[in-house]
Design an enzyme around this catalytic site. Structure first.
Site, short mmCIF file in Angstrom:
data_model
loop_
_atom_site.label_atom_id
_atom_site.label_comp_id
_atom_site.label_asym_id
_atom_site.label_seq_id
_atom_site.Cartn_x
_atom_site.Cartn_y
_atom_site.Cartn_z
N LYS A 45 -13.61 14.21 -5.32
CA LYS A 45 -14.49 14.34 -4.15
C LYS A 45 -13.80 15.13 -3.04
O LYS A 45 -14.43 15.97 -2.39
CB LYS A 45 -14.86 12.96 -3.59
CG LYS A 45 -15.84 12.17 -4.41
CD LYS A 45 -16.23 10.89 -3.67
CE LYS A 45 -15.01 10.22 -3.12
NZ LYS A 45 -15.08 8.88 -2.71
N ARG A 120 -21.45 1.62 0.25
CA ARG A 120 -20.74 1.01 -0.87
C ARG A 120 -21.50 -0.14 -1.49
O ARG A 120 -21.10 -0.66 -2.52
CB ARG A 120 -19.37 0.51 -0.40
CG ARG A 120 -18.46 1.68 -0.05
CD ARG A 120 -17.05 1.28 0.23
NE ARG A 120 -16.26 2.48 0.51
CZ ARG A 120 -14.94 2.48 0.57
NH1 ARG A 120 -14.27 1.39 0.40
NH2 ARG A 120 -14.30 3.61 0.82
N ARG A 159 0.99 11.30 -10.37
CA ARG A 159 1.24 11.97 -9.08
C ARG A 159 2.55 11.51 -8.46
O ARG A 159 2.80 10.31 -8.33
CB ARG A 159 0.10 11.64 -8.09
CG ARG A 159 -1.18 12.34 -8.39
CD ARG A 159 -2.11 12.39 -7.17
NE ARG A 159 -2.57 11.09 -6.71
CZ ARG A 159 -3.79 10.90 -6.19
NH1 ARG A 159 -4.63 11.89 -6.08
NH2 ARG A 159 -4.14 9.70 -5.76
N ARG A 192 3.34 7.04 -4.56
CA ARG A 192 2.66 6.18 -3.58
C ARG A 192 2.35 4.83 -4.21
O ARG A 192 2.03 4.74 -5.40
CB ARG A 192 1.33 6.83 -3.15
CG ARG A 192 1.50 7.98 -2.20
CD ARG A 192 0.28 8.13 -1.31
NE ARG A 192 -0.95 8.12 -2.09
CZ ARG A 192 -1.84 9.10 -2.09
NH1 ARG A 192 -1.63 10.17 -1.36
NH2 ARG A 192 -2.94 9.02 -2.80
N ARG A 203 -8.31 -1.26 -8.09
CA ARG A 203 -9.19 -0.42 -7.26
C ARG A 203 -10.41 0.05 -8.05
O ARG A 203 -11.53 0.07 -7.54
CB ARG A 203 -8.42 0.82 -6.76
CG ARG A 203 -7.52 0.55 -5.58
CD ARG A 203 -6.74 1.78 -5.18
NE ARG A 203 -7.50 2.71 -4.36
CZ ARG A 203 -7.09 3.93 -4.06
NH1 ARG A 203 -5.93 4.38 -4.51
NH2 ARG A 203 -7.81 4.72 -3.30
#
Length: 245
Positions: A45, A120, A159, A192, A203
């Protein structure tokens, strides 16, 4: 001649003024669009929204940023939001919809908006529809960045970041020359906290649980476009353009 935003127009260079005028003239011929982007973390996104924003002259509304801005500007709604935050409570749906209502009246949102991270829940979607109906508008299209969780896991857990410069690497797609080390400084890379498989799993579970009903809500209204978000950014951009044409 000043303006309400605190920018003194006389101090803006002619080139900047002309390019802004030209941009607005070009924008005036674009159709109005009110869009919602739905997608899990890492679905792309963030890559697509600036492209959509520029192509269609829309404003980008990320609810978190808008809440912080309203709090900082001490708007009546911002003050209420701060009271809730200070107590450690969630900001109510009505407050968030009110802040969106305030934001979309700005000149930058004249041609429409991209809503990111909201709604949401189905209740939020209904409240948003009610607010827009009062203004005589509605959501035109909902872009669903659909992607397999396994692909997301590979994208996100690979990442690594160089903290001081913000340079990002990916063990598979953009690896550093030496594993675990920044190409430029030779300093160690970090991951992270949110980018670990455990955090990502929770999540994603929360995302699916919350947003599946929202996706169904917009599908029933025939305004949902499902994108193949696992494709390359260029291919996803082409799908977005097709969905919005």
């Amino acid at each position: 001649m000043g303006s309400s935003s605190g920018v003194v127009l006389e101090e803006v260079s002619s080139v900047d003024l002309m390019s802004e005028l030209l941009r607005r003239m070009k924008c005036s011929s674009k159709p109005d669009k009110r869009l919602i982007l739905i997608g899990p973390p890492g679905s792309g996104k963030g890559t697509q929204s600036p492209i959509i924003k520029d192509d269609y002259c829309l404003c980008h509304l990320a609810t978190g940023d808008m809440l912080r801005a309203a709090v900082a500007a001490k708007t009546p709604l911002g003050i209420k939001a701060k009271e809730a935050m200070d107590k450690g409570e969630l900001v109510s749906d009505d407050l968030v919809v009110g802040i969106i209502d305030e934001a979309i009246k700005k000149p930058s949102c004249q041609k429409g908006f991209i809503l990111d991270g909201f709604p949401r829940t189905v209740v939020q979607a209904e409240k948003l529809d009610e607010m827009l109906a009062k203004q005589g508008t509605k959501i035109d299209k909902v872009l669903d960045f659909a992607i397999d969780d396994a692909i997301l896991e590979e994208r996100i857990t690979g990442r690594w970041i160089h903290p001081s410069s913000g340079r990002t690497y990916h063990t598979k797609f953009a690896p550093p020359k030496v594993a675990g080390v920044d190409d430029v400084t030779g300093e160690p890379l970090i991951q992270r906290k949110d980018d670990t498989p455990e955090v990502l799993k929770s999540r994603l579970e929360a995302f699916h649980r919350q947003t599946e009903p929202v996706i169904d809500y917009y599908a029933k209204k025939n305004i949902l476009a499902q994108l193949h978000a696992e494709k390359s950014p260029k291919e996803v951009t082409a799908e977005v353009q097709k969905a919005l044409s």
